[in-house]
Design an enzyme around this catalytic site. Structure first.
Site, short mmCIF file in Angstrom:
data_model
loop_
_atom_site.label_atom_id
_atom_site.label_comp_id
_atom_site.label_asym_id
_atom_site.label_seq_id
_atom_site.Cartn_x
_atom_site.Cartn_y
_atom_site.Cartn_z
N GLN A 212 52.25 11.02 20.30
CA GLN A 212 51.31 11.15 19.19
C GLN A 212 50.61 12.49 19.30
O GLN A 212 50.38 13.00 20.40
CB GLN A 212 50.31 10.00 19.19
CG GLN A 212 49.55 9.83 20.47
CD GLN A 212 48.76 8.55 20.49
OE1 GLN A 212 48.24 8.12 19.48
NE2 GLN A 212 48.64 7.94 21.66
N GLN B 151 60.73 28.04 19.96
CA GLN B 151 61.75 27.84 20.99
C GLN B 151 63.02 27.24 20.40
O GLN B 151 62.98 26.39 19.53
CB GLN B 151 61.22 26.99 22.13
CG GLN B 151 60.71 25.64 21.73
CD GLN B 151 59.87 25.00 22.81
OE1 GLN B 151 59.75 25.50 23.91
NE2 GLN B 151 59.31 23.85 22.50
N ARG C 193 53.38 1.55 29.10
CA ARG C 193 53.31 0.30 29.84
C ARG C 193 54.66 -0.12 30.39
O ARG C 193 54.74 -0.99 31.25
CB ARG C 193 52.72 -0.78 28.94
CG ARG C 193 51.25 -0.48 28.68
CD ARG C 193 50.61 -1.37 27.68
NE ARG C 193 49.27 -0.83 27.40
CZ ARG C 193 48.42 -1.39 26.59
NH1 ARG C 193 48.72 -2.51 25.96
NH2 ARG C 193 47.25 -0.83 26.39
N ARG D 121 52.54 7.25 24.02
CA ARG D 121 52.08 6.06 23.30
C ARG D 121 52.00 4.90 24.28
O ARG D 121 52.80 4.79 25.21
CB ARG D 121 53.03 5.75 22.15
CG ARG D 121 53.06 6.91 21.14
CD ARG D 121 53.93 6.65 19.95
NE ARG D 121 53.35 5.57 19.15
CZ ARG D 121 54.05 4.53 18.72
NH1 ARG D 121 55.33 4.42 18.99
NH2 ARG D 121 53.47 3.60 17.98
N SER D 122 51.04 4.02 24.08
CA SER D 122 50.76 2.93 25.03
C SER D 122 51.94 2.02 25.29
O SER D 122 52.20 1.64 26.42
CB SER D 122 49.58 2.09 24.53
OG SER D 122 48.42 2.86 24.48
N THR E 17 58.39 20.45 22.86
CA THR E 17 59.25 19.89 23.91
C THR E 17 58.48 18.82 24.67
O THR E 17 57.36 19.05 25.12
CB THR E 17 59.73 20.98 24.88
OG1 THR E 17 60.57 21.89 24.17
CG2 THR E 17 60.52 20.38 26.04
N LEU E 18 59.11 17.67 24.80
CA LEU E 18 58.56 16.57 25.60
C LEU E 18 59.26 16.56 26.94
O LEU E 18 60.48 16.69 27.01
CB LEU E 18 58.76 15.24 24.87
CG LEU E 18 58.19 15.14 23.46
CD1 LEU E 18 58.55 13.80 22.84
CD2 LEU E 18 56.69 15.36 23.47
N GLU E 19 58.49 16.42 27.99
CA GLU E 19 59.03 16.28 29.35
C GLU E 19 58.90 14.81 29.70
O GLU E 19 57.86 14.38 30.17
CB GLU E 19 58.26 17.15 30.34
CG GLU E 19 58.22 18.62 29.98
CD GLU E 19 56.97 19.01 29.19
OE1 GLU E 19 56.07 18.16 28.99
OE2 GLU E 19 56.89 20.17 28.77
#
Length: 187
Positions: A161, A182, A118, A113-114, A139-141
């Site tokens: 998102q 997972q 930023r 997300r922006s 999974t987010l890295e």
């Protein structure tokens, strides 16, 4: 074709896409749905970066599940936030469980997300595609490239998102079998 907000809602109602818990109205943008981080934040053990050590991984033969013992949980602070210091790589799964049934002919990209970008935060390093047929938590890295210590609220902060796209036909192959269902951020 990227689905707009009301087409994403229609896909949820038709069962072409499943997101649990179901996103609230505040999670929708014009052409995406925000997902929240879960509560299973993990980082590589500090000992792996010890002076004088070097570690090699054969990318063609590694089984990520075998590396689980090389990770430590990143616990929350007493006020319940998780703090991501500058330069830190953190793995965490989304709170939302998603399913893209093959017959639904949908896939997605998970993007940052922006607002967080930023400040230097990436929500995923390089693997945005969520294939048709995938099911599970994403999974987010996360990497903090900025100068600030960033506070994240487990099960609340929206760090990414989901941009839902239509697939041209029902695929003949399942989605990423390695990561569907997972149980940990590594797989």
């Amino acid at each position: 074709m990227i689905l707009c907000d009301h087409h994403i809602v229609a896909a949820l109602e038709q069962g072409r896409l499943v997101i649990e818990p179901r996103p609230g109205a505040e999670q929708f943008a014009s052409s995406a749905v925000d997902l929240r981080v879960g509560d299973d934040f993990h980082v590589w053990k500090k000992a792996l970066a010890a002076a004088g050590t070097r570690h090699h991984i054969d990318l063609d033969r590694v089984n990520l599940r075998d590396l689980d013992d090389l990770m430590d949980p990143l616990p929350p602070t007493p006020d319940g936030t998780v703090v991501i210091p500058p330069g830190q790589l953190v793995l965490v799964r989304t709170l939302e469980w998603v399913h893209f049934p093959l017959a639904g002919r949908l896939a997605a990209r998970v993007e940052g997300r922006s607002k967080q970008a930023r400040l230097g935060l990436t929500a995923h390093v390089t693997a945005p595609t969520v294939h048709c047929g995938f099911f599970g938590n994403i999974t987010l890295e996360i990497v903090n490239h900025g100068p600030f210590w960033l506070e994240v609220r487990p099960n609340q902060t929206r760090l990414c998102q989901l941009i839902v796209e239509e697939v041209s036909d029902v695929p003949e192959r399942e989605g990423s079998r390695s990561f569907s269902g997972q149980a940990t951020p590594l797989g």
